[in-house]
Scaffold this motif. Structure first.
Motif, PDB file in Angstrom:
ATOM      1  N   SER A 186       0.866  -1.181   0.000  1.00  0.00           N
ATOM      2  CA  SER A 186       0.000   0.000   0.000  1.00  0.00           C
ATOM      3  C   SER A 186       0.900   1.227   0.000  1.00  0.00           C
ATOM      4  N   SER A 187       0.301   2.388  -0.096  1.00  0.00           N
ATOM      5  CA  SER A 187       1.093   3.616  -0.104  1.00  0.00           C
ATOM      6  C   SER A 187       1.604   3.928   1.299  1.00  0.00           C
ATOM      7  N   SER A 188       2.581   4.804   1.376  1.00  0.00           N
ATOM      8  CA  SER A 188       3.131   5.192   2.681  1.00  0.00           C
ATOM      9  C   SER A 188       2.111   5.957   3.510  1.00  0.00           C
ATOM     10  N   ARG A 189       1.075   6.484   2.859  1.00  0.00           N
ATOM     11  CA  ARG A 189       0.042   7.261   3.557  1.00  0.00           C
ATOM     12  C   ARG A 189      -1.100   6.382   4.061  1.00  0.00           C
ATOM     13  N   HIS A 190      -1.027   5.087   3.775  1.00  0.00           N
ATOM     14  CA  HIS A 190      -2.136   4.188   4.103  1.00  0.00           C
ATOM     15  C   HIS A 190      -2.350   4.145   5.613  1.00  0.00           C
ATOM     16  N   TYR A 191      -3.497   4.616   6.059  1.00  0.00           N
ATOM     17  CA  TYR A 191      -3.818   4.707   7.478  1.00  0.00           C
ATOM     18  C   TYR A 191      -5.210   4.099   7.687  1.00  0.00           C
TER      19      TYR A 191
END
Length: 540
Positions: A186-191
């Motif tokens: 997933s992206s590094s921003r995946h929260y």
């Protein structure tokens, strides 16, 4: 593929370039293709894309349904019912283990926690040197791991860690323990703390968003709500083969009530990729007898610890369900720096939490639930030496190894230390007597006395007033590769020792447990095997 009735199915399959005929005597629809794959998860998705990219006509059968990001529910009940085997309530026969397995398009990759850890070098060495499976010591396999990671968008960056991972990192830092970042697809921003119920943000790149898309773009047909019943086996008259039988396809039924005919998919090769729990069942129902089928099942046994962090007493922000599920990992090292266990953070909704919580009293249970949003859980996972068996009917038994219990104990005690060091005001386990410790004012000696009472004990049917339900992280090994038919259910190419043209491309083929989240290992293995299968078909 969405269909209404048999006529609709016949038309749509024909439009996809497949040869379709009716067999009124057998009340069946015959479908001809180059390869039929049972299952669409980490193994099946990769195999479908690889074979289709080689110009082969591929049909994928998936007994679950397809869901896009907008279709996923934010609630546990509907999510467990739609996305997991038996609604997420699959226990071992003795009640000692609770087993979770994905049952949807994308399989486990659609509901897992995004961890993308490459096969440890120690495991590759074990499989190459001890199990004598050369592919795991080859550049071919190393390259496959890189290809897999690139396709599913693996990143090691995490811009913001969630509540539970903050707790794990802080506790380890305060104790001077090493902590490692966990790569994710997933992206590094995946929260997103709800990927265990399907990623509603569409950020996680499981096979349903990657490999299966590639497969469909190359002409693959995916039939959902379609359950394989048995492989079609006949006597093998090929003089050059030592296998007594030959597989010519699979017979399946659809869960669509408007389609009463069976599906008879005839193919040059048949691939079972329905997971370590279902591949053995399909082989049993087909009459295969290899003694390794169903055995050697590894589960990565898990025990949990918990710690309560009131908002007013902690500098750690967030709630238990916030943030990426697994973004950090701590390895518990034993003698000679061997890994005894790993400690990670789980996805745990309030419903699942109630199923694990011991019943002490109504008031105690109410207080636990009121504290849920600020209760951090840590999971201890071990690379199990013990093994289980998948029996006819899907029943699962498991035999614990003494070393596994020791390693679980070491990891569970370590996780409690980490929670205390992170600032928890109360910590405990899910043992039946409600085992817990109030941390305020506790001396080192009192903490050690408490930890000395923490063990890996048996399940509810083992007797005694102190028991635990172990959860499991992953299933693998129930049709393992072997040098010969005595060592394994399939050979190093994934082909059945009993039936020519029948292959396995899922976690079943792994020789032993891995000790880490297995998605990359399963995908990489499937990539290597399906490359070989494609080359063999093209040479027929």
């Amino acid at each position: 593929m969405h269909v209404i009735d048999s006529i609709d199915l016949h038309k749509l399959l024909t439009e996809k370039g497949l040869q379709v005929t009716q067999d009124p005597h057998k009340n069946a629809i015959k479908i001809k293709c180059d390869a039929v794959i049972v299952g669409s998860g980490c193994g099946g998705g990769v195999a479908a894309a690889t074979l289709a990219s080689s110009g082969l006509k591929v049909v994928v059968l998936e007994k679950g349904s397809y869901f896009g990001p907008a279709d996923y529910s934010p609630f546990e009940g509907p999510s467990m019912e739609k996305l997991y085997e038996l609604g997420g309530s699959l226990p071992s026969i003795d009640g000692q283990f609770a087993i979770l397995a994905g049952s949807t398009v994308g399989g486990g990759s659609a509901v897992n926690w995004s961890a993308c850890i490459k096969t440890p070098e120690s495991v590759l060495k074990e499989w190459t040197d001890e199990c004598k499976i050369p592919v795991f010591g080859s550049n071919e396999y190393v390259s496959a791991m890189d290809i897999v990671c690139e396709r599913i968008g693996v990143t090691e960056d995490c811009e913001e860690e969630g509540f539970q991972n903050q707790v794990l990192c802080k506790g380890c830092k305060n104790l001077g323990f090493d902590i490692e970042k966990v790569p994710r697809n997933s992206s590094s921003r995946h929260y997103c703390g709800s990927c265990g119920f399907g990623c509603r943000r569409g950020d996680k790149k499981g096979t349903d968003k990657t490999w299966l898309v590639d497969a469909v773009n190359n002409g693959t047909v995916i039939l959902t709500a379609c359950k394989a019943e048995k492989f079609m086996l006949e006597r093998n008259t090929t003089m050059i083969s030592t296998r007594k039988m030959k597989c010519t396809g699979v017979i399946a039924t659809t869960l669509n009530k408007n389609i009463t005919k069976k599906l008879q998919i005839e193919a040059k090769v048949t691939i079972s990729a329905c997971g370590a729990l279902h591949t053995p069942l399909l082989m049993y129902s087909s009459g295969l007898k290899n003694p390794n089928i169903g055995r050697n099942l590894r589960l990565h046994p898990v025990l949990m610890s918990w710690g309560y962090f009131p908002d007013s007493d902690s500098d750690i922000e967030g709630k238990a369900v916030d943030g990426g599920i697994i973004t950090s990992v701590h390895k518990v090292l034993g003698p000679n720096n061997n890994v005894q266990a790993i400690i990670e953070t789980p996805s745990l909704g309030p419903g699942q939490y109630t199923a694990l919580c011991p019943w002490v009293s109504g008031l105690d249970f109410k207080q636990r639930m009121l504290k849920f949003s600020r209760t951090a859980h840590l999971i201890t996972i071990v690379k199990d030496r013990g093994s289980g068996e998948v029996h006819m009917g899907g029943r699962v038994t498991y035999r614990f190894d003494a070393t596994d219990r020791e390693n679980l104990q070491a990891g569970l005690r370590r996780s409690l230390r980490v929670l205390v060091a992170a600032g928890a005001v109360e910590v405990g386990t899910h043992r039946s007597d409600g085992q817990k410790l109030k941390c305020k004012g506790v001396s080192k000696e009192e903490l050690e006395e408490f930890l000395d009472t923490v063990f890996s004990v048996g399940g509810p049917l083992f007797g005694g007033d102190k028991w635990m339900v172990h959860t499991t992280a992953h299933q693998m090994g129930s049709c393992k590769m072997g040098r010969n038919e005595k060592d394994g259910g399939v050979d190093e190419n994934g082909e059945s020792w009993e039936a020519e043209g029948l292959y396995v491309c899922d976690a079943s083929v792994l020789p032993t447990a891995i000790g880490v989240n297995p998605m990359i290992t399963v995908m990489s293995t499937a990539y290597c095997l399906s490359k070989r299968i494609a080359a063999k078909i093209q040479n027929l």
